[in-house]
Design a protein around this motif. Structure first.
Motif, PDB file in Angstrom:
ATOM      1  N   ARG A 113     -11.433 -31.612  95.933  1.00  0.00           N
ATOM      2  CA  ARG A 113     -11.168 -30.194  95.621  1.00  0.00           C
ATOM      3  C   ARG A 113      -9.702 -29.833  95.794  1.00  0.00           C
ATOM      4  NH1 ARG A 113     -13.332 -26.564 100.751  1.00  0.00           N
ATOM      5  NH2 ARG A 113     -12.979 -28.099 102.397  1.00  0.00           N
ATOM      6  N   TYR A 114      -8.987 -30.565  96.646  1.00  0.00           N
ATOM      7  CA  TYR A 114      -7.607 -30.193  96.950  1.00  0.00           C
ATOM      8  C   TYR A 114      -6.656 -30.456  95.794  1.00  0.00           C
ATOM      9  CZ  TYR A 114      -9.440 -29.915 101.675  1.00  0.00           C
ATOM     10  OH  TYR A 114     -10.190 -29.588 102.771  1.00  0.00           O
ATOM     11  N   ALA A 115      -7.055 -31.290  94.837  1.00  0.00           N
ATOM     12  CA  ALA A 115      -6.179 -31.585  93.702  1.00  0.00           C
ATOM     13  C   ALA A 115      -6.198 -30.487  92.651  1.00  0.00           C
ATOM     14  CB  ALA A 115      -6.602 -32.914  93.059  1.00  0.00           C
ATOM     15  N   PHE A 116      -7.060 -29.489  92.821  1.00  0.00           N
ATOM     16  CA  PHE A 116      -7.239 -28.472  91.788  1.00  0.00           C
ATOM     17  C   PHE A 116      -6.758 -27.113  92.268  1.00  0.00           C
ATOM     18  CE2 PHE A 116     -11.132 -31.287  91.650  1.00  0.00           C
ATOM     19  CZ  PHE A 116     -10.555 -32.207  90.781  1.00  0.00           C
ATOM     20  N   SER A 117      -6.181 -26.372  91.344  1.00  0.00           N
ATOM     21  CA  SER A 117      -5.701 -25.035  91.697  1.00  0.00           C
ATOM     22  C   SER A 117      -6.849 -24.113  92.069  1.00  0.00           C
ATOM     23  CB  SER A 117      -4.911 -24.436  90.527  1.00  0.00           C
ATOM     24  OG  SER A 117      -5.730 -24.324  89.367  1.00  0.00           O
ATOM     25  N   ASP A 118      -8.047 -24.386  91.548  1.00  0.00           N
ATOM     26  CA  ASP A 118      -9.186 -23.530  91.877  1.00  0.00           C
ATOM     27  C   ASP A 118     -10.217 -24.259  92.735  1.00  0.00           C
ATOM     28  OD1 ASP A 118      -9.981 -25.240  89.893  1.00  0.00           O
ATOM     29  OD2 ASP A 118     -10.839 -23.707  88.593  1.00  0.00           O
ATOM     30  N   GLY A 119      -9.802 -25.353  93.393  1.00  0.00           N
ATOM     31  CA  GLY A 119     -10.597 -25.995  94.427  1.00  0.00           C
ATOM     32  C   GLY A 119     -12.054 -26.252  94.090  1.00  0.00           C
ATOM     33  N   ASP A 120     -12.939 -25.579  94.819  1.00  0.00           N
ATOM     34  CA  ASP A 120     -14.372 -25.815  94.693  1.00  0.00           C
ATOM     35  C   ASP A 120     -14.920 -25.441  93.321  1.00  0.00           C
ATOM     36  OD1 ASP A 120     -15.161 -27.098  96.955  1.00  0.00           O
ATOM     37  OD2 ASP A 120     -15.742 -25.301  98.053  1.00  0.00           O
ATOM     38  N   TYR A 121     -14.268 -24.529  92.620  1.00  0.00           N
ATOM     39  CA  TYR A 121     -14.744 -24.178  91.275  1.00  0.00           C
ATOM     40  C   TYR A 121     -14.753 -25.415  90.380  1.00  0.00           C
ATOM     41  CZ  TYR A 121     -14.242 -19.213  92.411  1.00  0.00           C
ATOM     42  OH  TYR A 121     -14.368 -17.971  92.980  1.00  0.00           O
ATOM     43  N   GLN A 122     -13.653 -26.197  90.449  1.00  0.00           N
ATOM     44  CA  GLN A 122     -13.601 -27.417  89.642  1.00  0.00           C
ATOM     45  C   GLN A 122     -14.495 -28.498  90.227  1.00  0.00           C
ATOM     46  OE1 GLN A 122     -12.162 -27.809  86.622  1.00  0.00           O
ATOM     47  NE2 GLN A 122     -13.261 -29.769  86.628  1.00  0.00           N
ATOM     48  N   ARG A 123     -14.620 -28.532  91.535  1.00  0.00           N
ATOM     49  CA  ARG A 123     -15.463 -29.563  92.140  1.00  0.00           C
ATOM     50  C   ARG A 123     -16.901 -29.461  91.645  1.00  0.00           C
ATOM     51  NH1 ARG A 123     -15.918 -31.185  98.420  1.00  0.00           N
ATOM     52  NH2 ARG A 123     -15.964 -28.955  98.798  1.00  0.00           N
ATOM     53  N   VAL A 124     -17.460 -28.251  91.602  1.00  0.00           N
ATOM     54  CA  VAL A 124     -18.853 -28.139  91.158  1.00  0.00           C
ATOM     55  C   VAL A 124     -18.982 -28.480  89.676  1.00  0.00           C
ATOM     56  CG1 VAL A 124     -19.515 -26.495  92.955  1.00  0.00           C
ATOM     57  CG2 VAL A 124     -18.688 -25.632  90.760  1.00  0.00           C
ATOM     58  N   ARG A 125     -17.925 -28.202  88.884  1.00  0.00           N
ATOM     59  CA  ARG A 125     -17.963 -28.622  87.482  1.00  0.00           C
ATOM     60  C   ARG A 125     -17.942 -30.144  87.375  1.00  0.00           C
ATOM     61  NH1 ARG A 125     -14.753 -23.762  86.789  1.00  0.00           N
ATOM     62  NH2 ARG A 125     -12.814 -24.899  87.144  1.00  0.00           N
ATOM     63  N   ASN A 126     -17.158 -30.785  88.233  1.00  0.00           N
ATOM     64  CA  ASN A 126     -17.118 -32.248  88.230  1.00  0.00           C
ATOM     65  C   ASN A 126     -18.455 -32.847  88.658  1.00  0.00           C
ATOM     66  OD1 ASN A 126     -14.475 -32.223  87.381  1.00  0.00           O
ATOM     67  ND2 ASN A 126     -13.597 -32.763  89.362  1.00  0.00           N
ATOM     68  N   GLN A 127     -19.104 -32.194  89.609  1.00  0.00           N
ATOM     69  CA  GLN A 127     -20.413 -32.688  90.040  1.00  0.00           C
ATOM     70  C   GLN A 127     -21.414 -32.648  88.898  1.00  0.00           C
ATOM     71  OE1 GLN A 127     -21.073 -30.131  93.423  1.00  0.00           O
ATOM     72  NE2 GLN A 127     -19.840 -31.399  94.793  1.00  0.00           N
ATOM     73  N   ARG A 128     -21.356 -31.590  88.100  1.00  0.00           N
ATOM     74  CA  ARG A 128     -22.279 -31.521  86.965  1.00  0.00           C
ATOM     75  C   ARG A 128     -21.868 -32.519  85.877  1.00  0.00           C
ATOM     76  NH1 ARG A 128     -21.938 -25.862  88.079  1.00  0.00           N
ATOM     77  NH2 ARG A 128     -20.663 -25.465  86.246  1.00  0.00           N
ATOM     78  N   ALA A 129     -20.569 -32.777  85.746  1.00  0.00           N
ATOM     79  CA  ALA A 129     -20.121 -33.793  84.794  1.00  0.00           C
ATOM     80  C   ALA A 129     -20.669 -35.160  85.191  1.00  0.00           C
ATOM     81  CB  ALA A 129     -18.591 -33.835  84.736  1.00  0.00           C
ATOM     82  N   PHE A 130     -20.692 -35.430  86.485  1.00  0.00           N
ATOM     83  CA  PHE A 130     -21.270 -36.698  86.939  1.00  0.00           C
ATOM     84  C   PHE A 130     -22.760 -36.749  86.616  1.00  0.00           C
ATOM     85  CE2 PHE A 130     -23.521 -39.380  89.914  1.00  0.00           C
ATOM     86  CZ  PHE A 130     -22.806 -40.567  89.816  1.00  0.00           C
ATOM     87  N   MET A 131     -23.460 -35.639  86.798  1.00  0.00           N
ATOM     88  CA  MET A 131     -24.886 -35.600  86.481  1.00  0.00           C
ATOM     89  C   MET A 131     -25.124 -35.943  85.015  1.00  0.00           C
ATOM     90  SD  MET A 131     -26.781 -34.678  89.172  1.00  0.00           S
ATOM     91  CE  MET A 131     -28.171 -33.626  88.782  1.00  0.00           C
ATOM     92  N   ARG A 132     -24.278 -35.416  84.143  1.00  0.00           N
ATOM     93  CA  ARG A 132     -24.403 -35.736  82.724  1.00  0.00           C
ATOM     94  C   ARG A 132     -24.182 -37.232  82.487  1.00  0.00           C
ATOM     95  NH1 ARG A 132     -21.039 -31.038  82.425  1.00  0.00           N
ATOM     96  NH2 ARG A 132     -22.193 -29.219  81.714  1.00  0.00           N
ATOM     97  N   GLY A 133     -23.147 -37.777  83.147  1.00  0.00           N
ATOM     98  CA  GLY A 133     -22.867 -39.192  82.997  1.00  0.00           C
ATOM     99  C   GLY A 133     -23.985 -40.061  83.531  1.00  0.00           C
ATOM    100  N   LEU A 134     -24.590 -39.637  84.637  1.00  0.00           N
ATOM    101  CA  LEU A 134     -25.704 -40.389  85.212  1.00  0.00           C
ATOM    102  C   LEU A 134     -26.882 -40.416  84.255  1.00  0.00           C
ATOM    103  CD1 LEU A 134     -26.963 -41.855  87.624  1.00  0.00           C
ATOM    104  CD2 LEU A 134     -27.543 -39.619  88.597  1.00  0.00           C
TER     105      LEU A 134
END
Length: 430
Positions: free
Chosen positions: A307-328
Motif C-alpha cells: 500500500r505504501y507505493a501508492f498515493s491512495d494506499g489502501d484504495y489501490q491495495r483492495v483493487r489489486n486484491q481483486r485483480a489477483f482474484m481475477r487472475g486466480l
C-alpha cells in the motif's frame, strides 16, 4: 515511486467489470456438470481437504455477543504476544519483506492496543469529532461526531444478529497470522489483512464481491471504536462476523479464511498466477510492470499487501486484491478445471488444504447455491469497495478510513432487499 492510481475516493457509475464467477464460488458451484461418477470424489476432496472452524469459534450468539471464554482466551493470547513483541523488538530478521511486515504489524498493534482500555476512556474518546482528509467531519442526525459510526451503537454496543434472508453472504478473510513462521516472534496475534463479502442473491441473480478496507473505523461490539481488522485479533472470527453484521445489517452465513503461509502455498501449488498489473511499481524486492505478470507465492503476497507505493494506499491495495482474484480464476479456468472433472479434482486438491471454512460451507451447501447458475449457463461477478468518506485521523491519533454513513446505509438496504443493481447504478463498481 509508482504512478499514482487514478482515484483516491470511491468511483461513481464506473464501468462494470466482467467475470464469469468468483473464485471460491466457482470451485464447487459447477460440480453438477462434472459427471455423477466424479461428484462424490470431488465433494470428498473439498469436505475432507479443508480445515474447519468449530461453530463456537465462528458465529456469535443470536444476541450478537461472542462467548466470554473465547474473548478471555483471545485477550490472554494478545497480551502474551504483545510481551513477546516487546522483548524481541531489537531482534533482526532476514529479508526486507519480513522486516516490513513485522514493522507494519507492530505499528498496528500499538495503535489497536489503545482501544483495549477502560470503558470510561472509550466513552470520553468517542465524544470527540473525527474529520476526514478534507477537514469534513460528516456529522449527521444519526452520527453526532461524524466518525461514520451511528450513535445507536457507539461505545462498544452489542446488537442482535440480523435475520437470515434468501440470499447468502460469505465472509472471505485473508489474515496476517504467521504462527509457526520465523517472523511470528515479531508479530502479535492476527488481523484481517483482506476482508471481502461474497453476496449470493437468491434465485440466480448476479453475485457481488464487496471489499472492505482494513482501516475502516467502526464499532467493535464489546470494545468500542477501532479499525475493523482489529476485531479478528480481539475476539477471533466470531467477533469479526459480529462487527460486520452490525456494520452492514445482514447475516454472515459462512466464512472462508486463508493466512499468509496458505496464500503463498496455494499460489505455488497452482504453478503461479498471472495477474493484470495496472501500472509499474515496486513492492519489497519485487518489481511489477503494467500488464500481465506471472507471480509465484512470494510475489503474489507482496502484490496484494503493498500500500505504501501508492498515493491512495489502501484504495489501490483492495483493487489489486481483486485483480489477483481475477487472475486466480483465469488460472483455474486455463487448467481446464471447469471442463474436466479430473482437472477440477486436481485444483481442489491443491487449494483445499490452505483454506479454513465453517463446517456448514461444505460441498452440499455450495451445490445448492450454485444450482441456479448451472441451470442458467453462468453469470458474472460484480466487484466493488464499500464507499467511504476518505481518510482521516481518529481522536487518539490513528490513521483511519472514515465511513460514509449514507452509502453504508444504502448498501445495507440493497443487500437486504436484493437490489444491488440499483445500488451500483449510483455508487459504481469495478
Amino acid at each position: 515511486m509508482a504512478e499514482p492510481s487514478p482515484e483516491t475516493a470511491p468511483q461513481k457509475k464506473s464501468k462494470k467489470g466482467k467475470i464469469t464467477l468468483g473464485v471460491l464460488l466457482t470451485l464447487l458451484l459447477i460440480l453438477g456438470i462434472a459427471g455423477c461418477s466424479y461428484v462424490a470424489s470431488i465433494s470428498s476432496a473439498w469436505n475432507n481437504g479443508t480445515q474447519k472452524f468449530s461453530e463456537e469459534q465462528v458465529f456469535p450468539g443470536d444476541d450478537g455477543a461472542v462467548d466470554e471464554e473465547t474473548l478471555k482466551e483471545f485477550k490472554k493470547n494478545y497480551e502474551a504476544a504483545q510481551t513477546k513483541v516487546t522483548e524481541s523488538e531489537d531482534g533482526k530478521q532476514e529479508g526486507s519483506s519480513d522486516k516490513a511486515d513485522a514493522e507494519d504489524s507492530k505499528n498496528n498493534d500499538e495503535e489497536q492496543s489503545k482501544d483495549s482500555d477502560t470503558s470510561d476512556t472509550r466513552a470520553s474518546r468517542d465524544k470527540g469529532k473525527i474529520v476526514n482528509s478534507q477537514g469534513i467531519n460528516n456529522v449527521t442526525e444519526q452520527d453526532s461526531d461524524g466518525d461514520g459510526i451511528p450513535d445507536s451503537v457507539e461505545g462498544g454496543a452489542v446488537t442482535p444478529r440480523p435475520a437470515a434472508t434468501g440470499a447468502k453472504n460469505i465472509l472471505l478473510l485473508g489474515s496476517d497470522s504467521r504462527a509457526g513462521t520465523p517472523e511470528s516472534i515479531h508479530v502479535s496475534g492476527q488481523r484481517a489483512d483482506t476482508i471481502m463479502i461474497l453476496h449470493v442473491p437468491g434465485g440466480g441473480a448476479d453475485p457481488y464481491l464487496i471489499s472492505i478496507m482494513r482501516d475502516t473505523w467502526v464499532n467493535i461490539p464489546g470494545y468500542g471504536a477501532a479499525k475493523i481488522n482489529a476485531a479478528l485479533n480481539y475476539g477471533g472470527v466470531g467477533l469479526q462476523i459480529a462487527t460486520l453484521e452490525q456494520l452492514l445489517g445482514v447475516r454472515i452465513d459462512h466464512v472462508a479464511e486463508i493466512d499468509f503461509s496458505g496464500f503463498k502455498s496455494l499460489t505455488d501449488a497452482l504453478g503461479g498466477v498471472t495477474v493484470q498489473v495496472p501500472f509499474n511499481f515496486t513492492a519489497d524486492s519485487y518489481s511489477f510492470t503494467a500488464g500481465p505478470n506471472h507471480m509465484n507465492g512470494n510475489q503474489a503476497l507482496a502484490f496484494v499487501r503493498q500500500r505504501y507505493a501508492f498515493s491512495d494506499g489502501d484504495y489501490q491495495r483492495v483493487r489489486n486484491q481483486r485483480a489477483f482474484m481475477r487472475g486466480l480464476l483465469q488460472t483455474i479456468t486455463s487448467k481446464g478445471a471447469f471442463t474436466s472433472a479430473t482437472e477440477l479434482r486436481s485444483v481442489i486438491d491443491s487449494i483445499a488444504p490452505y483454506v479454513t471454512v465453517d463446517s456448514g460451507l461444505n460441498a452440499s451447501t455450495l451445490f445448492s447455491m450454485g444450482a441456479p447458475y448451472i441451470s442458467s449457463g453462468g453469470t458474472r461477478m460484480h466487484m466493488l469497495t464499500l464507499p467511504n468518506a476518505g481518510t482521516g485521523w481518529s481522536v487518539d491519533g490513528q490513521s483511519i478510513v472514515v465511513l460514509d454513513s449514507n452509502a453504508t446505509a444504502a448498501l445495507s438496504q440493497a443487500l437486504r432487499s436484493d437490489t444491488m443493481g440499483s445500488y451500483t447504478a449510483v455508487y459504481g463498481e469495478d
